[in-house]
Design a protein around this motif. Structure first.
Motif, short mmCIF file in Angstrom:
data_model
loop_
_atom_site.label_atom_id
_atom_site.label_comp_id
_atom_site.label_asym_id
_atom_site.label_seq_id
_atom_site.Cartn_x
_atom_site.Cartn_y
_atom_site.Cartn_z
N LYS A 6 0.80 -1.16 -0.07
CA LYS A 6 0.14 -0.18 -0.11
C LYS A 6 1.43 0.90 -0.09
N TYR A 7 1.80 1.04 0.62
CA TYR A 7 2.75 2.86 1.31
C TYR A 7 4.82 2.44 0.49
N ASP A 8 4.95 3.34 -0.36
CA ASP A 8 6.44 2.97 -0.34
C ASP A 8 7.27 3.17 0.81
N TYR A 9 6.68 4.60 1.47
CA TYR A 9 7.90 4.29 2.98
C TYR A 9 6.56 4.29 4.53
N LEU A 10 7.27 3.34 5.50
CA LEU A 10 6.15 3.37 6.62
C LEU A 10 7.36 4.30 7.12
N ILE A 11 6.99 5.11 7.50
CA ILE A 11 8.32 6.53 9.20
C ILE A 11 7.39 6.04 10.24
N VAL A 12 8.58 5.64 11.01
CA VAL A 12 7.97 5.28 11.93
C VAL A 12 8.58 6.57 13.69
N GLY A 13 7.78 7.08 13.83
CA GLY A 13 8.07 8.66 14.47
C GLY A 13 8.16 9.86 13.43
N LYS A 30 6.51 9.39 -4.57
CA LYS A 30 6.33 8.07 -2.87
C LYS A 30 5.29 8.18 -2.14
N LYS A 31 4.77 7.56 -2.33
CA LYS A 31 3.32 7.44 -0.74
C LYS A 31 3.74 7.09 -0.01
N CYS A 32 3.77 8.28 1.35
CA CYS A 32 4.09 7.48 3.04
C CYS A 32 3.00 7.66 3.21
N LEU A 33 3.15 6.85 4.74
CA LEU A 33 2.36 6.49 6.28
C LEU A 33 4.05 6.51 6.97
N HIS A 231 9.59 -0.11 2.31
CA HIS A 231 10.82 0.10 3.68
C HIS A 231 9.82 1.16 4.90
N VAL A 232 10.76 1.02 5.43
CA VAL A 232 10.51 1.34 7.13
C VAL A 232 11.79 2.60 6.99
N ILE A 233 11.05 3.47 7.01
CA ILE A 233 12.57 4.65 7.94
C ILE A 233 12.50 4.09 9.72
N PHE A 234 12.48 4.23 10.83
CA PHE A 234 12.74 3.65 11.36
C PHE A 234 14.03 5.03 12.19
#
Length: 373
Positions: A6-13, A30-33, A231-234
């Protein structure tokens, strides 16, 4: 055929690192959450409006940089004012200007010329007889002498780190700014200020086109969150990401007591440090002065350093040999990740100023998107 997530990037924080990364990714189509376990975005730069004053809920945040590109970048989202950080130190009821400059030396010794000040400081350094400092106390004495150390450094630093100065490593104070001019500007950087209307305007500008969920803890539904994105941005605690398999990294925490005061102007300055060891807080912040406010009431915040436990917010990494060695183990694991990018102070176990966080996020996005194109 593999189904696209569903998303290109999940950004945690949703602090500065996550918000900058999200903005730059969305600019590239890009589609981000972005998710955050707190009930608001912005991380520690979040401001709460109280009595029409933008209150820095997690301590004073004063933006400063020498990098014109970063200054122009943040000002493209919100105009910054001309606030100059000129804190005061209160020691046993006496006030001293910070950073250490000719005003401070006049307040300490009544001297009026740089040569007089230099002579006193040199004399006190010579009397200390320290050649190779083995702890913070010795390091400070070898840099500025006894008077400045005992009145303006010792108690504040011991409160900040929760240990006697002679048990703290010398590297914490690599240098101490000493100016032989009458200049109370704390930072040497060319650009300095506060967003007009508060830091929320900066975060809102960065996240304007991003889908956001607050009150969402990544670790409560880790598999589900991860499955949503390529991808995850943590930006959280790196040791928690790896289940503390090598042990917990250590931090110092902070506690804040906010108070509405029925006065137009309580202390006359945005930041006053309290350098005595027996006063439990390190400083009092009067928020309206960051934006030159004229509201009829004011809001002040006392800042208390505390030992960190996992239930508390981690503010300052304790970068001693033990913790740095532990972090290197986690860092080696992070380098093996193909679809996870680690960024920010918690994920990299390093204290950053705001401009450094923004710079690192911009560099990370540029590197990442150049490699994926």
């Amino acid at each position: 055929m593999i189904e696209k997530k569903k998303y290109d990037y999940l950004i945690v924080g949703s602090g500065l690192y996550g918000s900058v990364f999200a903005h730059e990714a969305i600019k590239r189509g890009k589609k981000c959450l972005i998710i955050d376990k707190r009930n608001h975005v912005g991380g520690n730069v979040y401001c709460e409006k109280i009595e029409d004053i933008n209150v820095h809920k997690y301590g004073a945040h004063i933006f400063h940089t020498n990098d014109k590109d970063i200054w122009d970048y943040v000002n493209s989202f919100v105009e910054f004012n001309r606030y100059t950080n000129s804190p005061l130190a209160n020691y046993k009821g006496q006030l001293y200007n910070l950073p250490f400059n000719m005003n401070t030396f006049y307040q300490l010794w009544g001297v009026k010329t740089p040569n007089e000040a230099r002579e006193i400081i040199k004399s006190q350094i010579d009397q200390a007889l320290i050649t190779v400092p083995s702890n913070l106390q010795e390091q400070a004495l070898s840099l500025v002498g006894k008077d400045i150390y005992e009145k303006l450094i010792k108690g504040y630093t011991e409160k900040q780190w929760g240990r006697p100065a002679n048990e703290l490593p010398a590297f914490i104070i690599k240098r101490l700014p000493v100016r032989f001019t009458y200049d109370n500007n704390y930072f040497n950087d060319k650009y300095q200020g506060i967003p007009i209307g508060g830091y929320n305007k900066l975060i809102d500008g960065l996240l304007g086109d991003c889908e956001v969920k607050t009150g969402a803890d990544f670790f409560e539904n880790r598999a589900d969150w991860t499955a949503m994105a390529e991808h995850v941005i943590f930006t959280g605690n790196i040791d928690q990401f790896y289940g503390y398999q090598f042990g917990r990294l250590e931090y110092r925490s902070l506690r804040f007591e906010h108070e509405i005061v029925n006065e137009e102007n309580h202390q006359g300055n945005a930041v006053v440090n309290y350098t005595e060891r027996n006063i439990p807080y390190t400083r009092i912040i009067e928020h309206k002065h960051f934006e030159f406010g004229t509201q009829p009431k004011t809001v002040v915040t006392k800042e208390f350093p505390e030992d960190w436990t996992p239930e508390k917010e981690a503010y300052y990494p304790i970068n001693d040999k033990h913790n740095n060695a532990l972090f290197e183990k986690y860092k080696s694991l992070s380098k093996k990740e193909k679809n996870v990018i680690f960024g920010g102070r918690l994920a990299t176990y390093q204290y950053y100023d705001m401009h450094q966080i923004i710079g690192s996020a911009l560099k990370a996005t540029a590197t990442h998107f150049n490699s994926t194109n």
